[in-house]
Write an enzyme that holds these catalytic residues in place. Structure first.
Site, mmCIF file in Angstrom:
data_model
loop_
_atom_site.group_PDB
_atom_site.id
_atom_site.type_symbol
_atom_site.label_atom_id
_atom_site.label_comp_id
_atom_site.label_asym_id
_atom_site.label_seq_id
_atom_site.Cartn_x
_atom_site.Cartn_y
_atom_site.Cartn_z
ATOM 1 N N HIS A 57 -13.217 9.783 8.661
ATOM 2 C CA HIS A 57 -13.227 9.664 7.205
ATOM 3 C C HIS A 57 -13.436 8.200 6.793
ATOM 4 O O HIS A 57 -14.258 7.901 5.925
ATOM 5 C CB HIS A 57 -11.905 10.203 6.650
ATOM 6 C CG HIS A 57 -11.747 9.993 5.192
ATOM 7 N ND1 HIS A 57 -12.360 10.804 4.266
ATOM 8 C CD2 HIS A 57 -11.092 9.047 4.497
ATOM 9 C CE1 HIS A 57 -12.063 10.355 3.064
ATOM 10 N NE2 HIS A 57 -11.299 9.295 3.176
ATOM 11 N N ALA A 115 -0.099 -10.885 3.484
ATOM 12 C CA ALA A 115 0.661 -11.693 2.523
ATOM 13 C C ALA A 115 -0.291 -12.275 1.466
ATOM 14 O O ALA A 115 -0.008 -12.261 0.264
ATOM 15 C CB ALA A 115 1.413 -12.799 3.244
HETATM 16 N N1 LIG Z 1 2.808 -8.282 2.353
HETATM 17 C C1 LIG Z 1 2.652 -7.085 1.768
HETATM 18 N N2 LIG Z 1 2.999 -6.896 0.452
HETATM 19 C C2 LIG Z 1 2.843 -5.688 -0.144
HETATM 20 N N3 LIG Z 1 2.353 -4.594 0.480
HETATM 21 C C3 LIG Z 1 1.991 -4.723 1.772
HETATM 22 C C4 LIG Z 1 2.122 -5.959 2.483
HETATM 23 N N4 LIG Z 1 1.693 -5.769 3.746
HETATM 24 C C5 LIG Z 1 1.319 -4.478 3.830
HETATM 25 N N5 LIG Z 1 1.487 -3.846 2.654
HETATM 26 C C6 LIG Z 1 1.214 -2.416 2.372
HETATM 27 O O1 LIG Z 1 1.149 -1.727 3.619
HETATM 28 C C7 LIG Z 1 -0.123 -1.087 3.764
HETATM 29 C C8 LIG Z 1 -0.545 -1.118 5.213
HETATM 30 O O2 LIG Z 1 -0.902 -2.435 5.611
HETATM 31 P P1 LIG Z 1 -2.038 -2.646 6.704
HETATM 32 O O3 LIG Z 1 -1.734 -1.733 7.846
HETATM 33 O O4 LIG Z 1 -2.179 -4.089 6.987
HETATM 34 O O5 LIG Z 1 -3.326 -2.050 5.990
HETATM 35 P P2 LIG Z 1 -4.391 -2.715 4.966
HETATM 36 O O6 LIG Z 1 -5.664 -2.664 5.714
HETATM 37 O O7 LIG Z 1 -4.367 -1.817 3.779
HETATM 38 O O8 LIG Z 1 -3.952 -4.123 4.688
HETATM 39 C C9 LIG Z 1 -1.057 -1.831 2.831
HETATM 40 O O9 LIG Z 1 -2.104 -1.014 2.379
HETATM 41 C C10 LIG Z 1 -0.144 -2.238 1.692
HETATM 42 O O10 LIG Z 1 -0.043 -1.177 0.777
#
Ligand SMILES: Nc1ncnc2c1ncn2[C@@H]1O[C@H](COP(=O)(O)OP(=O)(O)O)[C@@H](O)[C@H]1O
Ligand SMILES: [Mg+2]
Length: 262
Positions: free
Chosen positions: A38, A155
């Site tokens: 997907h 971050a």
């Molecule tokens: N530092 C952060 N602050 C807020 N939300 C976060 C943070 N890190 C991760 N997330 C949340 O966790 C989800 C998963 O993170 P990640 O696996 O790195 O995927 P992405 O590719 O979406 O960054 C993100 O889509 C986001 O919604």
């Protein structure tokens, strides 16, 4: 055999448990393949439709440039996704061999900050490194760097313009820690257990806009655990997010280095 029924009964229980575990891992594999397909299809569809629309009529040079630009952006997204899928697939099959060395964690933090500074500057954010002593640990520097890169990338991505990102490196008696703190929206308590799952994004639309794949945290978690450490989301009382890497002082054992991905 004194009590064959019991022995048979035990055998049946073990057999059933093995079957359940197998079913679970097939189900996980099936879901992973479906999710991956997907995700791969999304940028492909975008490339195709932008191209088709572009070819429908003749256009001026600037429009063609825009079309090619947006196709390249989607191609980049596709390449990032494929890289991440390859990392996870190597992790799954235990193929990711570790090259263990002594790691200076302050140096690691400096490198990661240096690598991502450009992204932070684009959002007028600052990355600050706070050092408590000169923490060291043993592990694979490249794999650990990938974990920290993914955390700092998040971050930056999820903090607003002008936000502050702090990388805090410390050495409590039990090992070493790296905290990545930001001034973003934080993560709602009820979703905190899911963010390390593959492809999971709290806000699908916001994350997609940012080019997110939902794989960054699951890769980071694997990268930390394969080095014998733990990756946790700390309590922040609604003020941004703090992710903590906790590392042991000793090199990962052979068992840890063949650890499968989460
Ligand atoms: N530092 C952060 N602050 C807020 N939300 C976060 C943070 N890190 C991760 N997330 C949340 O966790 C989800 C998963 O993170 P990640 O696996 O790195 O995927 P992405 O590719 O979406 O960054 C993100 O889509 C986001 O919604
Ligand atoms: Mg991410």
């Amino acid at each position: 055999m004194d009590n064959p029924d019991d022995e048979l009964g035990q055998l049946a229980t073990v057999f059933n448990e093995t079957l359940t575990r197998l079913e679970l891992s097939f189900e996980q594999m099936r879901r992973f393949t479906a999710d991956a397909s997907h995700e791969l299809r999304t940028p492909l569809t975008a490339i195709r439709s932008v191209g088709e629309v572009g070819l429908r009529a003749s256009r001026d040079e600037e429009t063609y440039r825009e079309i090619i630009g947006s196709m390249l952006e989607e191609a980049d997204r596709l390449a990032r996704l494929v890289d991440r899928l390859l990392t996870l697939s190597k992790a799954d099959t235990g193929e990711a061999s570790l090259s263990i060395d002594v790691i200076d964690l302050c140096e690691l933090a400096d490198r990661v900050a240096g690598q991502l500074d450009v992204l932070a500057e684009e959002k007028e954010q600052s990355i600050q490194i706070v050092r408590d002593g000169a923490p060291r640990c043993t592990g694979d520097p490249l794999v650990l760097r990938q974990a920290l890169l993914n955390l700092v990338d998040n971050a930056i991505k999820y903090s607003p313009v002008g936000g502050r990102i702090t990388i805090r490196v410390a050495q409590p008696p039990t090992g070493a820690t790296i905290d990545v703190c930001d001034t973003g929206p934080g993560i709602p308590a009820e979703l905190q257990s899911r963010i390390f799952d593959r492809f999971y994004r709290v806000d699908q639309s916001r994350s997609r806009e940012n080019g997110g794949t939902g794989l960054g945290l699951s890769i980071a978690k694997w990268a930390v655990e394969v080095n014998g450490g733990r990756l946790t989301l700390e309590e922040t009382n609604g003020a941004g997010s703090t992710f903590r890497i906790t590392l042991p002082q000793n090199a990962p054992s052979p068992i840890a280095s063949s650890l499968r991905a989460v």
